[in-house]
Design an enzyme around this catalytic site. Structure first.
Site, short mmCIF file in Angstrom:
data_model
loop_
_atom_site.label_atom_id
_atom_site.label_comp_id
_atom_site.label_asym_id
_atom_site.label_seq_id
_atom_site.Cartn_x
_atom_site.Cartn_y
_atom_site.Cartn_z
N CYS A 114 -24.03 77.90 10.68
CA CYS A 114 -23.95 77.04 11.85
C CYS A 114 -24.76 75.77 11.57
CB CYS A 114 -24.49 77.81 13.07
SG CYS A 114 -23.87 77.21 14.66
N HIS A 130 -30.11 80.94 12.34
CA HIS A 130 -30.89 81.26 13.53
C HIS A 130 -32.18 81.99 13.18
CE1 HIS A 130 -26.82 80.62 15.19
NE2 HIS A 130 -27.51 80.02 16.14
N TRP A 183 -18.69 75.16 27.63
CA TRP A 183 -20.14 74.94 27.65
C TRP A 183 -20.55 73.88 28.66
CZ3 TRP A 183 -21.52 75.24 21.72
CH2 TRP A 183 -21.22 76.54 21.27
N ARG A 235 -33.49 79.56 22.87
CA ARG A 235 -32.49 78.49 22.84
C ARG A 235 -31.94 78.29 24.24
NH1 ARG A 235 -30.03 73.81 21.46
NH2 ARG A 235 -27.79 74.00 21.16
N GLU A 243 -14.88 82.98 22.92
CA GLU A 243 -15.69 83.22 24.13
C GLU A 243 -14.86 83.06 25.39
OE1 GLU A 243 -18.66 80.18 26.32
OE2 GLU A 243 -19.21 80.72 24.28
N GLY A 246 -22.95 70.46 10.45
CA GLY A 246 -23.00 69.23 11.23
C GLY A 246 -24.40 68.70 11.45
#
Length: 771
Positions: free
Chosen positions: A733, A701, A568, A522, A612, A439
């Protein structure tokens, strides 16, 4: 007298001072001494703040330069061989290599910390693992605080939870390493006691999970040894109830036990009984994971009950867990709506709440805190609680009525995947092993500066939009040049994958300094859901349509899913989370259908937080997964067969939820698999997952440039467990945090790997045909 305690404080700083120093050090802009200076200044500031708030038990060693589990790896010398550590003390560069990778090797695996949005580095163990005290941070930080005149309670991750949170490379039992590990803990605790530490907080959060008897036996064995050499031990368990582990934890030869009464208030009576005649009971009555002002009158009741049963000297008032998961200081939010602000509390304010409840439990409601009287704090709390029950800003009748009319048919696609996939292949005409990204593309300093200038109104909206269109056009051209198959627009307009959507929905508010740590440097600034959710206008359609106009390749519409937005965000606590998720799903359903009407043929709805959000206890899983899956289907199921729905999940174990993942019925799911070397694909193989999958072939990452050969090796592992026609090729990601230089090289290697796989498959098919 009842005392007050804190289990941990946010380490990044109110203005993200640690993040900025870390990234400057990694970029070679400041020396190590400067980074360490920033860390020391933050620790001193936070210790003094907690002392001023009236906290009796102030934590030390809750600070780390990256992650507390990784710090425990360093403390115990559990450094994987590939990082070429030569023994002795673990230096900070080795520590960062484990976290981020380097030019030679990748980073350690990362996953979610229980059911939070914080990530930890997964310890790696092997049979015959050797441990040694290799980082004295716990001792150094205790001495730092003591030199400031502040007595602290050092915090360690408990030895049993440390082992349970790790992975054995050879598939053995990590608890078999306990005897080798305990001498390190004994050495650390002995040293802390010799320096004058009165208490040590040892966190064993794994005992709010379902645990077999061997885990409880290991706990008993560990603390029988540690109690002999340590200061008074407070074993802390949080995020849920101890349940079947309660007797084992309270049966340990330790001075106290901390329990979470925010997430599990039902365990109070059993805990009081189990505390017996000597144990101190620490009660987590202030929510360490949300930003709402506590109802102090309600929070005081369980404390008073414990005091009546045990006596005030055996009761400690505390947050439910470390305040790591909350922003630092609400006082910095000078632009926040006054009414909404009156309903909130950040870490600093939560410390005052803890101190106020402790004072009230000691019969001192007339006492003064550093900012106001305890009596006034209780009055303000009561007023806020009453206002939230009736405020028209929270309750929207139209949203509630629409939610009440959701019907089962709204949760189903027109036809099953086997039918849809043929329509999609015809519409999209993609090659085998199609390539795409997740994305986002790099958020450059220029993008951030233009966003800041727009917020300051130093550039006009027209100027800002023109800049964003230029960035999108650049992203499209780069993808054309590299040869990707399905494009993204790069998300230059988005500050955050959740905040961006929250800013365009009713029922949300936002902070300026509400940062919390997600991992390493982050940080995220979760938006705040205070009321019923609705979408007053289209949120992404114009940008997607513009990007699609620049290319003949399919352009993905990019959305964040309802469960992830929920997870989130800081979420209202006055209605079930399932209802808030449903309201979000309805808002996103409208956006999905508008994207389809605008000609977007591929729509990705990211749901990295579904795993999560899974409750910590298995008995609660089914109810959660039912509403989580329904929320995804509600927002995604209203499109035609030919419209391809993608979703993305990262840093999660899928074995536990694979049936629910399949039930979400996304046409394509992309997942993080590179750090685990495709290990996570095992769940999809065993389940015989029917839809298409994009296993990540490189870790975004880490700044490391991954060679094409490594990506090909991972794809060969994927082909061994999946059909070639199921496989997409993508990074783990989004690429927001990376730089363009490394991104372009990695994506060229990714496309090259996909072409190699196509060629190999064509050869194999040719051989089959000629046989």
């Amino acid at each position: 007298m009842a005392l007050s305690a804190n289990l941990g404080f946010p380490r990044v700083g109110a203005k993200r001072e640690l993040k900025k120093a870390q990234e400057a050090y990694w970029a070679g802009q400041i020396p190590l001494d400067e980074l360490n200076k920033v860390g020391a200044e933050l620790r001193a500031r936070h210790w003094k703040l907690q002392k001023a708030a009236g906290i009796d038990h102030i934590p030390s060693n809750d600070f780390t330069m990256y992650d507390r589990v990784l710090s425990t790896c360093a403390m115990t010398g559990a450094v994987p061989e590939r990082y070429e550590w030569k023994g002795g003390k673990v230096d900070l560069d080795t520590f960062f290599a484990m976290a981020r990778g380097n030019k030679k090797v990748g980073a350690m695996e990362m996953t979610k910390w229980f059911d939070t949005n914080y990530h930890y580095l997964v310890p790696e163990f092997s049979a015959g693992q050797k441990f040694a005290w290799a980082c004295d941070k716990a001792v150094r930080h205790y001495e730092e605080a003591k030199a400031l005149g502040i007595q602290t309670r050092p915090v360690l991750l408990g030895p049993v939870s440390f082992l349970l949170l790790g992975k054995m490379k050879d598939g053995g039992d990590a608890l078999s390493l306990l005897d080798a590990l305990l001498p390190v803990y004994e050495e650390v605790l002995t040293k802390l006691k010799s320096l004058g530490a009165e208490w040590a907080q040892i966190d064993e959060p794994c005992f709010v999970l379902d645990q077999p008897e061997p885990a409880r036996a290991a706990l008993k064995k560990a603390y029988a040894r540690l109690a002999k050499v340590a200061p008074k031990i407070m074993v802390a368990a949080y995020f849920d109830a101890l349940e079947e582990n309660l007797d084992a934890v309270f049966g340990l030869p330790v001075a106290g036990v901390h329990i979470d009464l925010v997430r599990a208030p039902q365990q109070l009576d059993a805990a009081i009984k189990a505390a017996g005649s000597d144990k101190v009971l620490s009660l987590g009555v202030i929510d360490g994971r949300n930003i709402w002002r506590a109802n102090l009158s309600a929070a005081l009741k369980p404390v008073e009950k414990a005091v009546a049963a045990l006596g005030s000297d055996r009761v400690i008032v505390a947050p439910s867990c470390s305040l790591l998961h909350t922003p630092v200081d609400l006082d910095n939010e000078t632009a926040l709506d006054a009414e909404l602000k009156a309903w909130m509390a950040f870490a600093k304010q939560k410390l005052a709440e803890v101190a106020a409840i402790a004072a009230a439990a000691n019969g001192k409601k007339d006492a003064a805190t550093p900012e106001t009287s305890v009596k006034d704090m209780f009055a303000a709390s009561d007023k806020a609680a009453a206002a939230r029950k009736t405020s028209p800003r929270i309750h929207n009748k139209a949203v509630q009525e629409r939610w009440s009319k959701v019907a089962p048919g709204m949760l189903k696609r027109q036809h099953p995947f086997a039918t849809r996939v043929e329509a999609q292949r015809s519409a999209l005409n993609l090659p085998l092993f199609p390539t795409t990204t997740i994305g986002s593309f790099p958020q450059t300093p220029e993008i951030r500066q233009h966003r800041a200038d727009f917020k300051k109104k130093t550039v006009t909206e027209a100027e800002y939009n023109a800049f964003l269109k230029q960035e999108i056009a650049n992203c499209v051209k780069i993808q054309e040049d590299i040869g990707l198959d399905v494009f993204v627009h790069g998300e230059a307009e988005r500050n955050d994958m959740v905040e961006y959507f929250g800013e365009q929905m009713d029922g949300y508010t936002f902070t300026k300094f509400g940062w919390v740590q997600s991992y390493g440097s982050r940080c995220v600034k979760p938006p705040i859901i205070f009321g019923d959710i609705s979408r007053p206008h289209q949120m992404t359609v114009d940008w997607s349509v513009y990007a699609q106009s620049l290319t003949g390749k399919p352009m993905k519409g990019m959305l964040t899913g309802p469960v992830t937005i929920l997870q989130w965000s800081f979420v209202r606590d006055d209605q079930p989370r399932s209802v808030t998720a449903g309201q979000l799903a309805l808002a996103l359903r409208d956006e999905v259908q508008d994207l389809e009407k605008a000609g977007i043929k591929v729509i990705q709805i990211d749901e990295p937080a579904v795993r999560e959000g899974l409750p910590l206890r298995r008995k609660d899983w089914q109810a959660y997964l039912r509403w989580a899956v329904d929320a995804f289907r509600l927002c995604s199921a209203g499109v035609k067969d030919a419209t391809q729905i993608h979703t993305h999940m990262c840093y999660a174990e899928f074995n536990d939820i694979i049936e629910a993942v399949a039930e979400m019925d996304a046409d394509v799911i992309s997942i993080e698999t590179s750090r685990s070397q495709m290990e996570l694909l095992g769940a999809f193989e065993d389940f015989k997952y029917p839809n298409e999958i994009g296993p990540g072939v490189y870790d975004i990452h880490s700044p490391r440039v991954v060679p094409q050969a490594e990506m090909e090796a991972l794809l060969k592992k994927a082909v061994a467990v999946l059909k070639p026609e199921q496989i997409w090729v993508n990074p783990d990601c989004g690429l927001k945090t990376r730089k363009w230089e490394e991104t372009k090289i990695c994506l060229k290697n990714l496309v090259g790997a996909a072409k190699t796989m196509r060629a190999a498959y064509a050869v194999a098919e040719g051989k089959k045909a000629s046989a």
